[in-house]
Write an enzyme that holds these catalytic residues in place. Sequence first.
Site, PDB file in Angstrom:
ATOM      1  N   PHE A 180       0.863  -1.271  -0.119  1.00 12.70           N
ATOM      2  CA  PHE A 180      -0.111  -0.039  -0.088  1.00 12.70           C
ATOM      3  C   PHE A 180       0.757   1.268   0.022  1.00 12.70           C
ATOM      4  CE2 PHE A 180      -1.693   2.686   3.700  1.00 12.70           C
ATOM      5  CZ  PHE A 180      -2.403   3.495   2.741  1.00 12.70           C
ATOM      6  N   ILE A 181       1.755   1.725   1.246  1.00 13.56           N
ATOM      7  CA  ILE A 181       2.429   2.656   1.116  1.00 13.56           C
ATOM      8  C   ILE A 181       3.517   2.601   0.157  1.00 13.56           C
ATOM      9  CG2 ILE A 181       3.919   4.097   2.700  1.00 13.56           C
ATOM     10  CD1 ILE A 181       2.484   3.010   5.097  1.00 13.56           C
TER      11      ILE A 181
ATOM     12  N   GLY B 256       1.349  -7.852  -0.628  1.00 12.92           N
ATOM     13  CA  GLY B 256       1.345  -6.665  -1.629  1.00 12.92           C
ATOM     14  C   GLY B 256       0.867  -7.388  -3.089  1.00 12.92           C
TER      15      GLY B 256
ATOM     16  N   SER C  99       6.718   2.378  13.746  1.00 11.94           N
ATOM     17  CA  SER C  99       5.290   2.527  13.916  1.00 11.94           C
ATOM     18  C   SER C  99       5.078   3.242  15.279  1.00 11.94           C
ATOM     19  CB  SER C  99       4.752   1.442  14.058  1.00 11.94           C
ATOM     20  OG  SER C  99       3.511   0.995  14.646  1.00 11.94           O
TER      21      SER C  99
ATOM     22  N   TYR D 228       3.943  -7.092  17.618  1.00  9.20           N
ATOM     23  CA  TYR D 228       4.113  -6.159  16.459  1.00  9.20           C
ATOM     24  C   TYR D 228       4.906  -4.883  16.713  1.00  9.20           C
ATOM     25  CZ  TYR D 228       3.276  -2.842  12.646  1.00  9.20           C
ATOM     26  OH  TYR D 228       3.264  -1.680  11.734  1.00  9.20           O
TER      27      TYR D 228
ATOM     28  N   ARG E  73      -7.619   7.751  16.696  1.00 11.86           N
ATOM     29  CA  ARG E  73      -6.206   7.536  15.707  1.00 11.86           C
ATOM     30  C   ARG E  73      -6.001   8.816  15.456  1.00 11.86           C
ATOM     31  NH1 ARG E  73      -6.200   3.820  18.701  1.00 11.86           N
ATOM     32  NH2 ARG E  73      -6.396   1.611  18.403  1.00 11.86           N
TER      33      ARG E  73
ATOM     34  N   ARG F 294     -10.025  -5.627  20.886  1.00 12.34           N
ATOM     35  CA  ARG F 294      -8.900  -6.611  20.704  1.00 12.34           C
ATOM     36  C   ARG F 294      -7.476  -6.241  21.390  1.00 12.34           C
ATOM     37  NH1 ARG F 294      -8.522  -6.183  13.943  1.00 12.34           N
ATOM     38  NH2 ARG F 294      -7.681  -4.254  14.680  1.00 12.34           N
TER      39      ARG F 294
ATOM     40  N   ASP G  16      -4.190  -3.634  21.051  1.00 13.81           N
ATOM     41  CA  ASP G  16      -4.559  -2.304  20.640  1.00 13.81           C
ATOM     42  C   ASP G  16      -4.354  -1.207  21.480  1.00 13.81           C
ATOM     43  OD1 ASP G  16      -5.300  -3.231  17.974  1.00 13.81           O
ATOM     44  OD2 ASP G  16      -7.560  -3.199  18.309  1.00 13.81           O
TER      45      ASP G  16
END
Length: 311
Positions: free
Chosen positions: A12-13, A38, A120, A144, A212, A271, A274
């Site tokens: 995407f990016i 991807g 991130s 992550y 966000r 979740r 998060d």
Amino acid sequence: MKRYVVTGGAGFIGSALVRRLLGHGGGEVHVIDNLFSGHEKNLEDVRSKVELHKLDIRDYGGVAAAVAGADVVVHLAAIPSVPRSIHDPVPSHEVNMDGTFNVLRACAEAKVRRVVYSASSSAYGDTEVLPKVETMLPRPKSPYAVQKLTGEYYAGVFHSCFGLETVSLRFFNVYGERQDPSSQYSGVLSLFMRALIERRAPTIFGDGEQTRDFTYVEDVTALIWKAATVPGVGGRVYNAGNGDRYSLNQVWDSLQKIEGVSIPPKYGEPRGGDVRDSQADTTAARRDLGHDPQYTLDQGLRRTLAWYKTQ
Ligand SMILES: NC(=O)c1ccc[n+]([C@@H]2O[C@H](COP(=O)([O-])OP(=O)(O)OC[C@H]3O[C@@H](n4cnc5c(N)ncnc54)[C@H](O)[C@@H]3O)[C@@H](O)[C@H]2O)c1
């Protein structure tokens, strides 16, 4: 002629960045991607101008050959999902940590002039203070987040120990064209877009009041270009957000208004992993890199929705 390598460039990016690099002209653009999440079709209209190396960043020899002679490497390849890193932690650990180490090591060996690493905002975890500023102690809440933070630490250490110029950009919920909505692990706005077009209720995990800092992909690729070119910022870490924050309920409301529909969302259990709220302090990125986001959330949502409708 400058040579740019984008790992994860079919994602995407990455695919948006490839278009920006080609737009600046005068450079060769190479993509390293194993097409895990991807797609070659993300590069369809620019395919003849890009060299695609279909390889896994866990393959050191392959990465070393592909980055040889590069001036700038932008490292975006990853398994980019908090829940996926909890449900299936081994591949995400191997790609996000070992793969990142391989890319940095290969870039140091090849004497690449600058590496931009996609860090991130998940590294912050839940902090009492908003907006989140780079000097805060990270509090990763998921595998992550640990993996992305470790990559950032490695990028810093490759600068200080091996003289590799690295810049880490902490992305905050990026959205825009070509974000893949096809998996349960997809970014929330891509799932909202698909639900809206199909006139279905999206599922929001939790009460929808989590916030966000949604950042439009064109603002992110503009900042990556700055991070790749501005002198004197080797080894640094910058927030790459927009500086605002919106709740998921607000965003779904905005999308319904744009389309003139009324579809109440479904709510599911929150979740694990998060974070509750996220918002970037953009002072350092504005000061050092000239970060200057151009798109309001409404503008970004309209452009993104227009693209999804063509698909
Ligand atoms: N999208 C966001 O909101 C966001 C937020 C913070 C950080 N990031 C980071 O930005 C980067 C790009 O994310 P994205 O949203 O474009 O995701 P994406 O899934 O669209 O892109 C990731 C790309 O990496 C490729 N890839 C995965 N494993 C690979 C491997 N082993 N070898 C080679 N290629 C591999 C995938 O095929 C894909 O093209 C990631 O590093 C992610 O962690 C994204």
